[in-house]
Design a protein around this motif. Structure first.
Motif, short mmCIF file in Angstrom:
data_model
loop_
_atom_site.label_atom_id
_atom_site.label_comp_id
_atom_site.label_asym_id
_atom_site.label_seq_id
_atom_site.Cartn_x
_atom_site.Cartn_y
_atom_site.Cartn_z
N MET A 1 0.84 -1.20 0.00
CA MET A 1 0.00 0.00 0.00
C MET A 1 0.88 1.25 0.00
N THR A 2 0.35 2.31 -0.62
CA THR A 2 1.13 3.53 -0.75
C THR A 2 1.10 4.34 0.55
N THR A 3 2.17 5.09 0.76
CA THR A 3 2.20 6.02 1.90
C THR A 3 2.14 7.47 1.42
N ARG A 4 2.27 7.67 0.12
CA ARG A 4 2.21 9.03 -0.41
C ARG A 4 0.76 9.50 -0.40
N SER A 5 0.53 10.71 0.08
CA SER A 5 -0.84 11.22 0.18
C SER A 5 -1.39 11.64 -1.17
N THR A 6 -0.54 12.21 -2.04
CA THR A 6 -0.99 12.67 -3.34
C THR A 6 0.08 12.39 -4.39
N VAL A 7 -0.34 12.37 -5.66
CA VAL A 7 0.60 12.33 -6.78
C VAL A 7 0.16 13.38 -7.78
N ASP A 8 1.10 13.88 -8.55
CA ASP A 8 0.78 14.83 -9.61
C ASP A 8 0.24 14.07 -10.82
N ALA A 9 -0.77 14.63 -11.45
CA ALA A 9 -1.37 14.00 -12.62
C ALA A 9 -1.72 15.08 -13.64
N ARG A 10 -2.00 14.65 -14.85
CA ARG A 10 -2.35 15.55 -15.94
C ARG A 10 -3.65 15.06 -16.58
N THR A 11 -4.55 15.99 -16.89
CA THR A 11 -5.86 15.65 -17.46
C THR A 11 -6.09 16.48 -18.72
N LEU A 12 -6.65 15.83 -19.74
CA LEU A 12 -6.97 16.52 -20.98
C LEU A 12 -8.34 17.16 -20.88
N TYR A 13 -8.45 18.42 -21.33
CA TYR A 13 -9.72 19.13 -21.36
C TYR A 13 -9.97 19.68 -22.76
N PHE A 14 -11.21 19.53 -23.22
CA PHE A 14 -11.68 20.26 -24.40
C PHE A 14 -12.19 21.61 -23.88
N THR A 15 -11.60 22.70 -24.33
CA THR A 15 -11.92 24.01 -23.77
C THR A 15 -12.67 24.91 -24.74
N ALA A 16 -12.65 24.59 -26.02
CA ALA A 16 -13.35 25.36 -27.05
C ALA A 16 -13.26 24.52 -28.33
N ARG A 29 -4.42 10.17 -2.13
CA ARG A 29 -4.24 8.78 -1.72
C ARG A 29 -5.58 8.05 -1.81
N PRO A 30 -5.59 6.79 -2.23
CA PRO A 30 -6.86 6.07 -2.33
C PRO A 30 -7.57 5.99 -0.99
N GLY A 31 -8.90 6.11 -1.02
CA GLY A 31 -9.68 5.88 0.17
C GLY A 31 -9.68 4.41 0.52
N PRO A 32 -10.31 4.04 1.61
CA PRO A 32 -10.25 2.64 2.08
C PRO A 32 -10.69 1.62 1.03
N ALA A 84 -9.36 3.80 -21.22
CA ALA A 84 -8.03 3.91 -20.61
C ALA A 84 -7.57 2.55 -20.10
N VAL A 85 -6.31 2.24 -20.32
CA VAL A 85 -5.69 1.03 -19.78
C VAL A 85 -4.53 1.46 -18.90
N GLY A 86 -4.49 0.92 -17.69
CA GLY A 86 -3.45 1.32 -16.77
C GLY A 86 -3.06 0.22 -15.81
N GLU A 87 -2.23 0.58 -14.86
CA GLU A 87 -1.74 -0.35 -13.85
C GLU A 87 -2.12 0.19 -12.47
N VAL A 88 -2.63 -0.70 -11.62
CA VAL A 88 -2.97 -0.31 -10.25
C VAL A 88 -1.66 -0.15 -9.47
N VAL A 89 -1.44 1.04 -8.93
CA VAL A 89 -0.17 1.33 -8.25
C VAL A 89 -0.34 1.59 -6.76
N ALA A 90 -1.58 1.73 -6.31
CA ALA A 90 -1.82 1.92 -4.88
C ALA A 90 -3.23 1.46 -4.57
N VAL A 91 -3.41 0.90 -3.38
CA VAL A 91 -4.72 0.40 -2.98
C VAL A 91 -5.08 0.92 -1.59
#
Length: 345
Positions: A1-16, A29-32, A84-91
């Motif tokens: 399980m992760t101990t980091r509270s947050t990670v930086d992420a990037r999200t795509l937005y359609f703005t116009a 950090r993931p909830g329970p 989206a396809v990804g890998e579970v990195v924290a639970v």
């Protein structure tokens, strides 16, 4: 399980219209009972996302409530995407450790990391590569289209439009005992792939009457028993009706957005008792819903992802940071681009 509270992420937005931005945010950090997923690849939906990108999606239309994580409507600014396809990195503390490291598919926006509940994720089976798994939503759509159309032994079927959904649908239909499978597509590369997938012929609609081309393949006066309109072009609906025979079915899988539809229903449509129905992935024909649950359709889709060779659909990989160029590619070079994948570090 992760101990980091947050990670930086990037999200795509359609703005116009024709404008996208990559915005930074923090993923906590993931909830329970949740997990954090690091995205590996996501697939752009050229149809739906193309409408949003061009500003042709109805802004007041609610986002698809059948997909987890979507709320609000389709007005700008909008974060979208559903493959989206990804890998579970924290639970979370209540999630079994076996979830760590799993490859998963999620109906999630284009973003580099996100939180999800395990029950909303689909574990990618062994034998399905990560890039192929990104086609899951597309093939799930094709599975639903085939189930809705219910092609019968010896029927003549026409598929108008050979984008990624049309090609996937043709690949599935080619596995059924039809008399004739004809596809219609103006772009040569897609016609070649369609025939490689098993279409008896893939024709250019700009080079002759579609009905006459079907007759040349299936015999005089031949018309389709079942026609799919998957081109995204409202004008193609007239072609779909024209090629369909008495008591035939026309299934419209295209979403036209705000583009007006002026179908000619004053000719053969009434006399030949042609049926026009909508079809799409979120729901299924009510007559099948008792037996074909979403879970069963998921299992079927994974099985066909293993059996079909759809690698030729993935024509371009584009780094997530260059997502704007990915949408420009789909708009400006459709002769080359079929399925564009966004890749993440």
């Amino acid at each position: 399980m992760t101990t980091r509270s947050t990670v930086d992420a990037r999200t795509l937005y359609f703005t116009a219209p024709r404008t996208v931005e990559i915005r930074s945010r923090s993923v906590p950090r993931p909830g329970p009972e949740s997990v954090r997923v690091r995205t590996l690849v996501s697939a752009i939906s050229a149809g739906t996302e193309g409408l949003i990108y061009r500003g042709e999606a109805p802004p007041s239309l609610p986002a698809d409530e059948a997909l987890e994580g979507f709320d609000g409507d389709l007005s700008f600014p909008l974060s979208y995407g559903y493959a989206a396809v990804g890998e579970v990195v924290a639970v979370g503390e209540d999630v079994p450790e076996r979830w760590l490291g799993r490859r998963v598919f999620a109906y999630n926006q284009h973003e580099s990391a996100f939180l999800a509940n395990p029950e909303d994720l689909l574990v990618v089976p062994e034998g399905v590569a990560t890039r192929e798994a990104a086609l899951f939503a597309t093939l799930e759509t094709a599975v639903t289209l085939v189930l809705d159309g219910a092609p019968l032994l010896g029927e003549r079927v026409v598929v108008v439009g050979q984008g990624v959904v049309g090609l996937s649908t043709a690949a599935l239909l080619a596995e059924t005992p039809l008399e004739t499978l004809l596809t219609v597509e103006p772009r040569e590369k897609r016609r070649r792939i369609s025939e490689a997938f098993g279409a008896d012929r893939s024709i250019d609609p700009g080079r002759g009457d579609i009905r006459e081309r079907l007759e040349a393949i299936a015999g005089d006066d031949a018309r389709a028993d079942l026609t799919y309109e998957l081109s995204g072009s409202p004008d193609a609906l007239d072609d779909a009706v024209a090629v369909t025979g008495f008591d035939g079915r026309v299934l419209v899988g295209s979403w036209y957005g705000t583009k007006p539809v002026t179908a000619d229903l004053g000719g053969r449509f009434h006399r030949d008792r042609i049926e026009i129905k909508s079809t799409q992935v979120s729901t299924i024909d009510p007559r099948l819903s008792g037996r074909w649950s979403r879970e069963r359709r998921h299992r079927t889709t994974w099985e066909w992802l293993r059996r079909l060779d759809l690698e030729s659909l993935c024509t371009h990989d584009v780094a997530f940071e260059d997502a704007g160029g990915a949408y420009e590619l789909l708009e400006e070079r459709p002769d080359e681009a079929i399925q564009v994948l966004l890749t993440y570090d």
